[in-house]
Write a protein that holds these residues in place. Sequence first.
Motif, short mmCIF file in Angstrom:
data_model
loop_
_atom_site.label_atom_id
_atom_site.label_comp_id
_atom_site.label_asym_id
_atom_site.label_seq_id
_atom_site.Cartn_x
_atom_site.Cartn_y
_atom_site.Cartn_z
N LYS A 175 0.84 -1.20 0.00
CA LYS A 175 0.00 0.00 0.00
C LYS A 175 0.88 1.26 0.00
N LEU A 176 1.91 1.24 0.85
CA LEU A 176 2.80 2.40 0.95
C LEU A 176 3.56 2.61 -0.35
N ILE A 177 4.03 1.53 -0.94
CA ILE A 177 4.78 1.65 -2.20
C ILE A 177 3.85 2.18 -3.30
N ARG A 178 2.60 1.68 -3.31
CA ARG A 178 1.65 2.19 -4.32
C ARG A 178 1.41 3.68 -4.12
N PHE A 179 1.27 4.09 -2.82
CA PHE A 179 1.06 5.50 -2.52
C PHE A 179 2.25 6.33 -3.05
N LEU A 180 3.45 5.86 -2.77
CA LEU A 180 4.64 6.59 -3.21
C LEU A 180 4.69 6.69 -4.74
N GLN A 181 4.31 5.61 -5.41
CA GLN A 181 4.37 5.63 -6.87
C GLN A 181 3.24 6.49 -7.45
N ASP A 182 2.02 6.27 -6.94
CA ASP A 182 0.86 6.91 -7.56
C ASP A 182 0.70 8.38 -7.15
#
Length: 417
Positions: A175-182
């Motif tokens: 979730k955190l990685i997706r947040f950072l990417q998106d």
Amino acid sequence: MYQHIQVPDQGQKITVNADMSLNVPDQPIVPYIEGDGTGVDITPVMLKVVDAAVEKAYGGRRQIQWMEVYAGEKATRVYGPDVWLPQETLDALREYVVSIKGPLTTPVGGGIRSLNVALRQELDLYVCLRPVQYFKGVPSPLKEPEKTNMVIFRENSEDIYAGIEYPAQSDKARKLIRFLQDEMGVTKIRFPETSGIGIKPVSIEGTERLVRKAIQYAIDNDKPSVTLVHKGNIMKYTEGGFRDWGYALAQKEFGAQPIDGGPWCQFANPKTGRKIVIKDSIADAFLQQILLRPAEYSVIATLNLNGDYISDALAAQVGGIGIAPGANLSDSVACFEATHGTAPKYAGKDYVNPGSEILSAEMMLRHMGWKEAADLLISSMEQAILSKRVTYDFARLMEGATQVSCSGFGQVMIENM
Ligand SMILES: NC(=O)C1=CN([C@@H]2O[C@H](COP(=O)(O)OP(=O)(O)OC[C@H]3O[C@@H](n4cnc5c(N)ncnc54)[C@H](OP(=O)(O)O)[C@@H]3O)[C@@H](O)[C@H]2O)C=CC1
Ligand SMILES: O=C(O)CCC(=O)C(=O)O
Ligand SMILES: [Mg+2]
């Protein structure tokens, strides 16, 4: 009323005045945590040696009333299988103001998070103070170990030690990685599907309160410099922030003026008139300079992880973590502890050097204003080392030494008081 902590019948609490000075009764109640691993060896020796020094220094007029409080494996035996850091331990450490602890084990990878870190964070013990000083006769890998004379102020409440991290392939990491990417446009996570991820908070307030203590220490102890150690070239807004906010604080609160246009700056010590230089060093270069040019460094202010590495490295320069003491301090509460850990392979063998915990108690006595007893601990340790009756860590590097046990070393110290 506590559930498992037995408050001694005799003795009173140490209290704190509005200006943060201490009222120390002649029979203060001092909580202690035995500690895991070699804690069972070194803590009883520390208690015995400190009692002997206090008795010798004050002839019965003063005495510490020790109060055992629990953390780590012992807490799970006393309170139940999953209770590693009971609330009443935290309450007692806060309420009785001055305490000392043995080391506590933290498993690598999974398992519980560090109890040592939890304790510092729960009590907001934001300064980890670790003096590094050479004792004559101690075997050292350096040719001139006496040139290493530094005091580390390690920030103890933030940085990567905040414990905000998530395991690879967990929902939270994803979730955190997706947040950072998106949301943040991050493209440089090399293997996003299999990365564990951690967060490193470093604040202006956290930096300022730590650097303020380091500079005040330099003033009170007439030290020539304070070095801000960081990796701000790479971690610009956390470690770089620490450096910039540290310099800004020195100028804002202590009137430091830039030297040759900065960033180094200096001011006159208001107590002695001698100049104090505020400088900085990038952590990797610093680690080679402390070996090659140790005399150029005095008070060190640094972040949590750097301070952890630097503590053990500097301890090695003056003979190892067998004699590396420390204190965890807030503005009011103090909990003293050695720099080393639980050294599990030696646990329960009456083998290791109790010197780090005894010297942590020496810092504690000085903090309480019991200077005479503290001085006795220093002089008796010096005598023990000079007589070459030492534990394995020194004996293996000294010629003509007689190896003694952990408790044996305590006994040698007591004989030398
Ligand atoms: N504040 C705390 O409570 C701390 C806790 N820990 C925890 O301790 C556990 C073990 O950590 P580890 O990395 O092995 O580090 P340790 O500091 O426990 O031990 C590393 C080595 O240091 C030497 N050493 C340690 N204590 C002494 C002593 N009293 N006298 C002489 N030499 C000593 C030994 O060296 P040699 O092998 O050469 O004899 C030992 O093998 C971990 O769970 C860690 O998280 C670690 C640091 C601080
Ligand atoms: O908490 C731990 O287990 C390790 C802490 C540590 O190494 C330190 O504070 O120096
Ligand atoms: Mg450490």
